[in-house]
Each structure stands twice: as structure tokens, then as C-alpha cells.
Write a protein that holds these residues in place. Structure first.
Motif, PDB file in Angstrom:
ATOM      1  N   TRP A 154       0.834  -1.208   0.000  1.00  0.00           N
ATOM      2  CA  TRP A 154       0.000   0.000   0.000  1.00  0.00           C
ATOM      3  C   TRP A 154       0.865   1.253   0.000  1.00  0.00           C
ATOM      4  N   GLU A 155       1.919   1.231   0.787  1.00  0.00           N
ATOM      5  CA  GLU A 155       2.756   2.420   0.907  1.00  0.00           C
ATOM      6  C   GLU A 155       3.736   2.593  -0.252  1.00  0.00           C
ATOM      7  N   SER A 156       3.753   1.637  -1.173  1.00  0.00           N
ATOM      8  CA  SER A 156       4.540   1.812  -2.398  1.00  0.00           C
ATOM      9  C   SER A 156       3.822   2.712  -3.396  1.00  0.00           C
ATOM     10  N   TYR A 157       2.522   2.966  -3.187  1.00  0.00           N
ATOM     11  CA  TYR A 157       1.717   3.839  -4.030  1.00  0.00           C
ATOM     12  C   TYR A 157       1.667   3.396  -5.486  1.00  0.00           C
ATOM     13  N   GLU A 158       1.700   2.102  -5.714  1.00  0.00           N
ATOM     14  CA  GLU A 158       1.457   1.607  -7.061  1.00  0.00           C
ATOM     15  C   GLU A 158      -0.042   1.600  -7.320  1.00  0.00           C
ATOM     16  N   VAL A 159      -0.426   1.936  -8.547  1.00  0.00           N
ATOM     17  CA  VAL A 159      -1.834   1.879  -8.927  1.00  0.00           C
ATOM     18  C   VAL A 159      -1.959   1.083 -10.215  1.00  0.00           C
ATOM     19  N   ALA A 160      -3.103   0.421 -10.389  1.00  0.00           N
ATOM     20  CA  ALA A 160      -3.317  -0.393 -11.590  1.00  0.00           C
ATOM     21  C   ALA A 160      -4.803  -0.463 -11.879  1.00  0.00           C
ATOM     22  N   ALA A 161      -5.134  -0.572 -13.149  1.00  0.00           N
ATOM     23  CA  ALA A 161      -6.516  -0.735 -13.579  1.00  0.00           C
ATOM     24  C   ALA A 161      -6.830  -2.223 -13.718  1.00  0.00           C
ATOM     25  N   ASP A 162      -8.120  -2.542 -13.777  1.00  0.00           N
ATOM     26  CA  ASP A 162      -8.524  -3.925 -13.993  1.00  0.00           C
ATOM     27  C   ASP A 162      -8.181  -4.352 -15.411  1.00  0.00           C
ATOM     28  N   ARG A 163      -7.768  -5.591 -15.560  1.00  0.00           N
ATOM     29  CA  ARG A 163      -7.449  -6.124 -16.884  1.00  0.00           C
ATOM     30  C   ARG A 163      -7.501  -7.645 -16.828  1.00  0.00           C
ATOM     31  N   THR A 164      -7.713  -8.249 -17.977  1.00  0.00           N
ATOM     32  CA  THR A 164      -7.623  -9.705 -18.075  1.00  0.00           C
ATOM     33  C   THR A 164      -6.173 -10.118 -17.878  1.00  0.00           C
ATOM     34  N   GLN A 165      -5.964 -11.150 -17.089  1.00  0.00           N
ATOM     35  CA  GLN A 165      -4.596 -11.557 -16.812  1.00  0.00           C
ATOM     36  C   GLN A 165      -4.524 -13.067 -16.585  1.00  0.00           C
ATOM     37  N   ARG A 166      -3.351 -13.595 -16.790  1.00  0.00           N
ATOM     38  CA  ARG A 166      -3.110 -15.013 -16.573  1.00  0.00           C
ATOM     39  C   ARG A 166      -2.668 -15.226 -15.131  1.00  0.00           C
ATOM     40  N   ARG A 167      -3.276 -16.219 -14.484  1.00  0.00           N
ATOM     41  CA  ARG A 167      -2.918 -16.520 -13.100  1.00  0.00           C
ATOM     42  C   ARG A 167      -2.783 -18.026 -12.918  1.00  0.00           C
ATOM     43  N   ARG A 168      -1.933 -18.389 -11.952  1.00  0.00           N
ATOM     44  CA  ARG A 168      -1.750 -19.793 -11.609  1.00  0.00           C
ATOM     45  C   ARG A 168      -2.072 -19.998 -10.130  1.00  0.00           C
ATOM     46  N   TYR A 169      -2.872 -21.005  -9.873  1.00  0.00           N
ATOM     47  CA  TYR A 169      -3.271 -21.342  -8.516  1.00  0.00           C
ATOM     48  C   TYR A 169      -2.981 -22.814  -8.249  1.00  0.00           C
TER      49      TYR A 169
END
Length: 296
Positions: free
Chosen positions: A215-230
Motif C-alpha cells: 500500500w505504501e509503495s503507491y502503485e496503482v493499476a486498472a482492472d485487466r484480463t490476466q493469466r494466473r496460476r493457482y
């Protein structure tokens, strides 16, 4: 437009974080030897943006009340902000419109019909702050039985940061947790008066040192389709495309769906659905509309 002191403070912290990530070489300046701090100096940003050093310093200190669009655009250009970061900057500067806090979203029959039709692919109805309103059975049992958690804990951000079964499912833990935090950070200024948001951020900051760090790194990002592994405890590793089907994009309400990237994942999702096939096709949290209902 006049902004609040908290927004001006957040704007200053955001600018400092972004400035630290831009090197002199990124903007065509000589490195000038060793630097005490990473990134550009304030006077370099001011010079490249065509604004006074004092004025830019006030921006970073949260003292500038009425920055013009021209100044904001120039600073955004120098700091090489992407689309999500640019939008975040403008919202903090008072150029965005904050939606009115509203009641819990209205879970409708057509929403739950989509959840059921998505089987065996995991799918859930989710709000802008990651509250899980309803889920189909493969999503419900993907990591652990979602229905065993108290309603107030059925939130993807909360579970991924604080619940071991969910967190241990992440193959790329740092990437996913960083992205979750960056999306919360991006939308938070628009929900500054929403009790749901304030309570979630406060709880995460209190309970998760990792969340505080991201949180304190202040990175921001929008929603997007992405590849994930679980890693599912029932069927093993899953390689999926994680995507949103928007119900109300302005409010951030959506159906999230995980579709298989490969044949092995497709087979494993089919196996998962067969293992839990006695459960209802979908279930909903009790504080949503139709919350006590479950699909046969």
C-alpha cells in the motif's frame, strides 16, 4: 477545484513515489554521478514540466490547493504515468467524480444464472472492493469452502492477505498481492466516503504487514484480463485467464470468471466440479439480495 487536505497529502505521496521510479536517463538527462535518493530530483521534474520549483515542491508537500490541468498534465508527462496512474493523479487532484456510497449490490436472477452456466469454470459476483456477493460451486470450493467463512470475511483481498488456504494457493504470490493492492489504491480516492472501503483498508493495514508494504509503495493499476496460476488442494495446479464481465463498470460490480489456459486445467476444473457436484450450483452471502438462496 479545491481538494481536501487528505487528498492533497495522498497526491504528494503519490508524486514522490512516482518520481523515485523515473531515472534521469528515462527523460534524456545526464545521470550526474551518484545521487542520494533514487529517481529524479524535484527541480528536474519542475524544469521538465515547465513549472516553478517552489510550486512543484508544494504539490509534493500537499500545500498546493488549485493545480491547473496544464500543470498536472505536464507533471504526468514527465513522470511517465500510464493510463491508470494518470487517472489516479486526476482524481486525487479533484478532477474525478466520486460515486455516492450505495447499498449492497442487487444480486439478480440473471446474475446467478450466469454463475450456474459457467460451470465447471469458477465464477463469482464481486464488488469494486473485492467483496464476494455470490459464487458458483467450483469457485466456492476452489481453495476452501467459501461458505464456512463469516460473511464479513468473504472478500478476496482480505482472504488472499490473511487466510492461509487462500494465500497458499498463489503460485505467483508477490505479483497477485501487489496487483490487488494497486487496484485498491487506484480506486480508493473515489470511495473516500464509503464506510465499506474505509473499514476494509483499515482492517488490512492492521492485520497484514505485507498489505501495508504494498500500500505504501503507491502503485496503482486498472482492472485487466490476466493469466494466473493457482494450486487447488483438491485438484492441483490450475493455469487460468482471470477476467471480468462487467455488470456496472462505474461502480466496479462484475462477474469474475476463470477460464482454463490449457487442456490439463480444463480437465482439472471438470474434476473439481464432479467432486463437489452435490453442492448447489451457486450460493450467495446472506447480506445480499436473495442472500439466503442457493441454486439447485
Amino acid at each position: 477545484m479545491t481538494t481536501s487536505a487528505s487528498d492533497r497529502s495522498a497526491l504528494g505521496a503519490f508524486l514522490r513515489a512516482r518520481r523515485a521510479r523515473v531515472t534521469p536517463g528515462d527523460v534524456g538527462l545526464p545521470s550526474g554521478g551518484r545521487r542520494r535518493t533514487p529517481g529524479l530530483r524535484r527541480e528536474e521534474v519542475a524544469q521538465l514540466a515547465g513549472v516553478g520549483v517552489t510550486w512543484y515542491t508544494w504539490l509534493e508537500q500537499g500545500r498546493a490547493r488549485n493545480a491547473s490541468d496544464q500543470v498536472l498534465e505536464a507533471v504526468a508527462r514527465v513522470l511517465r504515468l500510464d493510463a491508470a496512474e494518470h487517472r489516479h493523479l486526476m482524481v486525487l487532484a479533484g478532477r474525478g467524480t466520486a460515486p455516492e456510497p450505495g447499498p449492497p449490490m442487487d444480486l439478480r436472477p440473471e446474475h446467478t444464472a450466469v454463475l450456474a452456466k459457467m460451470l465447471p469454470y469458477p465464477a463469482a459476483v464481486q464488488t469494486d472492493c473485492y467483496d464476494l456477493v455470490a459464487a458458483n460451486r467450483t469457485y466456492r470450493y476452489l481453495f476452501a469452502d467459501l461458505d464456512t467463512y463469516p460473511v464479513e470475511e468473504r472478500n478476496c483481498a482480505w482472504l488472499m492477505f490473511t487466510e492461509p488456504n487462500w494465500r497458499n494457493s498463489l503460485v505467483d504470490e508477490d505479483t497477485v498481492l501487489r496487483e490487488i493492492t494497486a487496484r485498491l489504491r487506484n480506486r480508493q480516492p473515489e470511495h473516500r466516503d464509503d464506510p465499506r472501503w474505509n473499514a476494509l483498508i483499515a482492517r488490512l493495514r492492521q492485520e497484514s504487514p505485507d498489505f501495508v508494504r504494498y500500500w505504501e509503495s503507491y502503485e496503482v493499476a486498472a482492472d485487466r484480463t490476466q493469466r494466473r496460476r493457482y494450486v487447488s488442494p483438491r485438484v492441483g495446479t490450475l493455469d487460468v485467464q482471470f477476467q471480468s464481465l462487467w455488470l456496472d463498470r462505474a461502480r466496479g460490480e462484475r462477474i469474475i470468471v476463470m477460464t482454463p489456459v490449457d487442456h490439463t486445467t480444463a480437465q482439472r476444473l471438470e474434476r473439481l466440479d464432479s467432486l463437489v457436484g452435490a453442492a448447489p450450483a451457486w450460493t450467495a452471502r446472506s447480506d445480499s439480495a436473495d442472500g439466503s438462496a442457493a441454486g439447485a
